[in-house]
Write a protein that holds these residues in place. Structure first.
Motif, mmCIF file in Angstrom:
data_model
loop_
_atom_site.group_PDB
_atom_site.id
_atom_site.type_symbol
_atom_site.label_atom_id
_atom_site.label_comp_id
_atom_site.label_asym_id
_atom_site.label_seq_id
_atom_site.Cartn_x
_atom_site.Cartn_y
_atom_site.Cartn_z
ATOM 1 N N GLU A 196 49.767 25.358 36.970
ATOM 2 C CA GLU A 196 49.789 25.740 38.380
ATOM 3 C C GLU A 196 49.617 27.239 38.578
ATOM 4 O O GLU A 196 49.002 27.684 39.533
ATOM 5 N N ALA A 197 50.164 28.028 37.635
ATOM 6 C CA ALA A 197 50.171 29.477 37.853
ATOM 7 C C ALA A 197 48.793 30.114 37.709
ATOM 8 O O ALA A 197 48.531 31.154 38.303
ATOM 9 N N PHE A 198 47.901 29.499 36.914
ATOM 10 C CA PHE A 198 46.669 30.223 36.596
ATOM 11 C C PHE A 198 45.385 29.619 37.169
ATOM 12 O O PHE A 198 44.296 30.078 36.862
ATOM 13 N N ALA A 199 45.493 28.587 38.018
ATOM 14 C CA ALA A 199 44.272 27.955 38.538
ATOM 15 C C ALA A 199 43.613 28.785 39.646
ATOM 16 O O ALA A 199 42.392 28.903 39.706
ATOM 17 N N LYS A 200 44.451 29.382 40.518
ATOM 18 C CA LYS A 200 43.873 30.064 41.674
ATOM 19 C C LYS A 200 43.162 31.363 41.297
ATOM 20 O O LYS A 200 42.231 31.776 41.975
ATOM 21 N N PHE A 201 43.625 32.005 40.210
ATOM 22 C CA PHE A 201 43.047 33.306 39.869
ATOM 23 C C PHE A 201 41.542 33.218 39.594
ATOM 24 O O PHE A 201 40.742 33.908 40.242
ATOM 25 N N PRO A 202 41.097 32.342 38.655
ATOM 26 C CA PRO A 202 39.646 32.286 38.413
ATOM 27 C C PRO A 202 38.887 31.779 39.631
ATOM 28 O O PRO A 202 37.751 32.169 39.884
ATOM 29 N N PHE A 254 39.492 32.203 42.983
ATOM 30 C CA PHE A 254 39.206 33.176 44.034
ATOM 31 C C PHE A 254 38.384 34.355 43.533
ATOM 32 O O PHE A 254 37.662 34.987 44.291
ATOM 33 N N LEU A 255 38.469 34.615 42.241
ATOM 34 C CA LEU A 255 37.625 35.683 41.699
ATOM 35 C C LEU A 255 36.159 35.243 41.711
ATOM 36 O O LEU A 255 35.267 36.025 42.055
ATOM 37 N N THR A 256 35.907 33.983 41.358
ATOM 38 C CA THR A 256 34.527 33.474 41.429
ATOM 39 C C THR A 256 34.082 33.440 42.890
ATOM 40 O O THR A 256 32.948 33.798 43.226
ATOM 41 N N ALA A 257 35.001 33.036 43.766
ATOM 42 C CA ALA A 257 34.656 32.984 45.201
ATOM 43 C C ALA A 257 34.271 34.369 45.721
ATOM 44 O O ALA A 257 33.283 34.521 46.446
ATOM 45 N N CYS A 258 35.039 35.410 45.296
ATOM 46 C CA CYS A 258 34.719 36.773 45.757
ATOM 47 C C CYS A 258 33.374 37.239 45.197
ATOM 48 O O CYS A 258 32.687 38.048 45.821
ATOM 49 N N THR A 259 33.017 36.753 44.008
ATOM 50 C CA THR A 259 31.719 37.112 43.432
ATOM 51 C C THR A 259 30.606 36.617 44.361
ATOM 52 O O THR A 259 29.550 37.232 44.482
ATOM 53 N N ILE A 260 30.850 35.510 45.033
ATOM 54 C CA ILE A 260 29.824 34.908 45.897
ATOM 55 C C ILE A 260 29.922 35.401 47.348
ATOM 56 O O ILE A 260 28.928 35.765 47.962
ATOM 57 N N GLU A 270 29.323 23.138 43.280
ATOM 58 C CA GLU A 270 29.249 23.103 41.811
ATOM 59 C C GLU A 270 29.833 24.389 41.200
ATOM 60 O O GLU A 270 30.641 24.334 40.274
ATOM 61 N N LEU A 271 29.440 25.548 41.764
ATOM 62 C CA LEU A 271 29.890 26.825 41.204
ATOM 63 C C LEU A 271 31.391 26.999 41.353
ATOM 64 O O LEU A 271 32.058 27.548 40.483
ATOM 65 N N LEU A 272 31.917 26.530 42.484
ATOM 66 C CA LEU A 272 33.333 26.772 42.757
ATOM 67 C C LEU A 272 34.215 25.570 42.418
ATOM 68 O O LEU A 272 35.037 25.618 41.518
ATOM 69 N N ILE A 273 34.002 24.474 43.154
ATOM 70 C CA ILE A 273 34.972 23.380 43.079
ATOM 71 C C ILE A 273 34.835 22.592 41.777
ATOM 72 O O ILE A 273 35.811 22.350 41.082
ATOM 73 N N LEU A 274 33.611 22.212 41.430
ATOM 74 C CA LEU A 274 33.420 21.427 40.203
ATOM 75 C C LEU A 274 33.904 22.219 38.980
ATOM 76 O O LEU A 274 34.474 21.669 38.050
ATOM 77 N N ALA A 316 32.517 33.796 33.711
ATOM 78 C CA ALA A 316 33.707 33.024 33.335
ATOM 79 C C ALA A 316 34.442 33.691 32.164
ATOM 80 O O ALA A 316 35.663 33.850 32.205
ATOM 81 N N SER A 317 33.694 34.126 31.120
ATOM 82 C CA SER A 317 34.363 34.738 29.956
ATOM 83 C C SER A 317 35.137 35.982 30.377
ATOM 84 O O SER A 317 36.245 36.209 29.901
ATOM 85 N N HIS A 318 34.537 36.793 31.250
ATOM 86 C CA HIS A 318 35.221 38.026 31.653
ATOM 87 C C HIS A 318 36.502 37.722 32.435
ATOM 88 O O HIS A 318 37.524 38.370 32.243
ATOM 89 N N ILE A 319 36.420 36.728 33.308
ATOM 90 C CA ILE A 319 37.604 36.377 34.113
ATOM 91 C C ILE A 319 38.731 35.910 33.188
ATOM 92 O O ILE A 319 39.872 36.352 33.288
ATOM 93 N N VAL A 320 38.384 35.018 32.251
ATOM 94 C CA VAL A 320 39.398 34.456 31.352
ATOM 95 C C VAL A 320 40.003 35.576 30.501
ATOM 96 O O VAL A 320 41.234 35.708 30.390
ATOM 97 N N LYS A 321 39.145 36.400 29.908
ATOM 98 C CA LYS A 321 39.658 37.428 28.993
ATOM 99 C C LYS A 321 40.469 38.496 29.743
ATOM 100 O O LYS A 321 41.479 38.973 29.239
ATOM 101 N N ALA A 322 40.010 38.864 30.957
ATOM 102 C CA ALA A 322 40.740 39.889 31.722
ATOM 103 C C ALA A 322 42.156 39.407 32.022
ATOM 104 O O ALA A 322 43.129 40.170 31.936
ATOM 105 N N LEU A 323 42.291 38.131 32.340
ATOM 106 C CA LEU A 323 43.615 37.589 32.650
ATOM 107 C C LEU A 323 44.504 37.599 31.402
ATOM 108 O O LEU A 323 45.655 38.049 31.442
ATOM 109 N N VAL A 324 43.946 37.144 30.285
ATOM 110 C CA VAL A 324 44.722 37.061 29.034
ATOM 111 C C VAL A 324 45.170 38.464 28.586
ATOM 112 O O VAL A 324 46.332 38.670 28.215
#
Ligand code: HEM
Length: 483
Positions: free
Chosen positions: A176-182, A184-190, A289-293, A434-442
């Motif tokens: 639950e804690a980490f789903a929204k971060f990637p 909304f970051l992808t959403a802001c990219t768009i 596809e880019l966001l929800i899927l 995607a890789s940058h978002i995941v790694k930045a969070l970690v």
């Protein structure tokens, strides 16, 4: 016999004739595989129980057949067949609605990932520029900054507190804690920077859309427009409600951005729509596809990456030391691929792939997989667990989380021995973002907190699994203690 009976027999014979013409070899030749099960062939087991099914279906040999509703699909499991299948990967295509039928087609049938040939090239040209390697690198500081802020605010998502009972040590639900971060970051990219109201509205619609996923998987009547209309008005109403809200949301967001004189990528996409280069369903379904899927895909990768590192002390120590040594330039560190961080990322995707069977694609040539001839146009799936884990290439400790194993491996050695972002021209368009978002969070999480699993190894495979979405995310809780 009555006229009606003759008509019925005639229809059955016509159906059989058409089926044989249409599915050719796969029907005429006997290929081993699990029996067709009501209501959707093998789809339900493939998606909801992929890991166990992959183990169980080994009994059918290295090449076997599944069913997606009425469509036979071939599964390959060895690096040799993976290489053979990949030999014409740049020309691979996707079958109509990915063999899932009408309901999925209504939601995603016109998205980029479902197109073929020139129409796929046309679509990629519209969306690619936002997701290239250089575009992702150009955004890295924004991503790193957003990850830092998200991690600072994590105490707000606490589900419990450590011994002292303060915000310095608290528990979180990893899924639950980490789903929204990637997301909304992808959403802001768009969409560019979003207001709180826009974010809330987007999240509300996303939940409505996620609630439609069971109709894709159940199949049966939902494979046909007429049957769905006859049997389930609610399924149609929910679909149309989502469509109209999704359309309205995008009209409004484009209007707002134009009013403010801003030009995030959504404006360029919209101009392609206005000039007739893409139509509205193509645009709106690709945004889905880019966001929800992909929400479940990226959340899956994040939850396993964090869980596996948290559970392996030596790997974690090495990662924390590397992060500390790169504090002066975290952005550059995140983009590199010769780091322990990158090896942890790759290793977590190797042993916990987001889907055990790839979504699949077809070749336009006859393929010979270990003596089984497969007709052009037949959907081929890869058993990712067979390639990434059971494969002798990975040795006797193939199930262990051991990022250092990648240190001595060249990319040419990995090509057919690991599957993560896909193959050929249909490779993941969002891989760099995607890789940058995941790694930045970690990076931010492990530099700020000591992270351990709060409730270890409860399920049979050793970890809790969250099965609320279409990917088996890591479940359970983490205990975070401020450093
Ligand atoms: C770490 C997270 C991700 C992983 C592991 C991943 C993996 C994949 C894989 C394996 C495919 C090929 C699927 C197939 O065989 O049909 C794919 C396709 C695709 N991915 Fe990703 N993906 C990730 C995140 C994302 C994100 C965040 C986006 C969007 C921003 C995205 C956009 C796409 C698109 C558009 C395609 C279709 C490409 C085409 O057919 O031309 N992915 N992804």
């Amino acid at each position: 016999m009555s006229v009606l009976s003759w008509v019925a027999i005639g229809l059955i014979v016509a159906c059989l004739y058409w089926s044989i013409l249409h599915w050719g070899i796969a029907i005429l030749e006997r290929i081993a595989g699990p029996k067709w099960r009501i209501p959707n062939g093998s789809i339900i087991e493939r998606f909801t129980n992929g890991r166990a099914s992959s183990e169980n279906w080994q009994q059918y040999g290295s090449v076997y057949r599944l069913w997606s509703g009425p469509h036979p699909e071939i599964v390959i499991t060895t690096p040799k067949d993976f290489k053979n299948f990949s030999s014409d990967a740049n020309d691979h295509g996707k079958p109509h609605n990915m063999n899932f039928g009408w309901y999925l087609g209504q939601v995603l049938g016109q998205c980029l990932g479902f197109h073929n040939g020139q129409s796929w090239v046309r679509m990629r040209k519209v969306f690619d520029p936002t997701f290239t390697h250089s575009a992702a690198v150009a955004r890295i500081e924004t991503v790193e900054n957003a990850a830092r802020i998200y991690v600072e605010r994590l105490p707000r998502l606490a589900t419990g507190f450590g011994e002292k009972g303060d915000a310095d040590s608290f528990e979180l639900s990893v899924a639950e804690a980490f789903a929204k971060f990637p997301y909304f970051l992808t959403a802001c990219t768009i969409y560019g920077a979003m207001t709180e109201a826009e974010e809330n509205n987007l999240w509300r619609m996303t939940n409505k859309r996620i609630a439609l996923v069971p109709y894709f998987v159940i199949g049966g009547p939902y494979r046909f427009g007429l049957a769905t209309r006859l049997f389930d008005h609610t399924a149609i109403r929910r679909l149309r409600e989502f469509e109209s809200e999704w359309t309205e949301f995008h009209h409004r967001i484009v209007q707002e951005r134009r009013k403010q004189g801003e030009r995030p990528p959504i404006i360029a996409y919209w101009e392609h729509y206005e000039s007739g280069n893409i139509n509205l369903p193509e645009l709106l379904q690709t945004l889905d596809e880019l966001l929800i899927l992909n929400l479940d895909v990226i959340a899956h990768v994040i939850t396993w990456f964090i869980t596996l590192v948290a559970d392996h002390d030596t790997v974690k120590e090495e990662l924390c030391e590397e992060i500390a040594a790169n504090q002066h330039d975290l952005s550059q560190y995140i983009t590199k691929s010769d780091t322990h961080l990158h090896r942890c990322f790759t290793e977590s995707m190797r042993i916990q792939p987001f889907t055990i069977f790839t979504p699949g694609e077809y070749s336009n040539q006859v393929k010979n997989f270990d003596g089984v001839l497969v007709k052009p146009g037949t959907q081929i799936l890869l058993d990712v667990l067979a390639i990434n884990v059971r494969n002798p290439f990975w040795g006797p400790d193939s199930e262990a989380f051991k990022p250092s194993r990648f240190k001595s491996l060249k990319s040419s050695e990995l090509r057919y021995n690991v599957h993560s972002f896909g193959i050929g021209s249909r490779k993941c368009m969002g891989q760099y973002v995607a890789s940058h978002i995941v790694k930045a969070l970690v990076v931010n999480l492990f530099s700020k907190y000591d992270v351990v699993l709060a409730n270890k190894h409860e399920e049979a495979h050793g970890y809790n699994v969250d099965k609320s979405g279409w990917t088996p995310k890591a479940g359970g809780s983490l205990l975070l203690t401020k450093k």
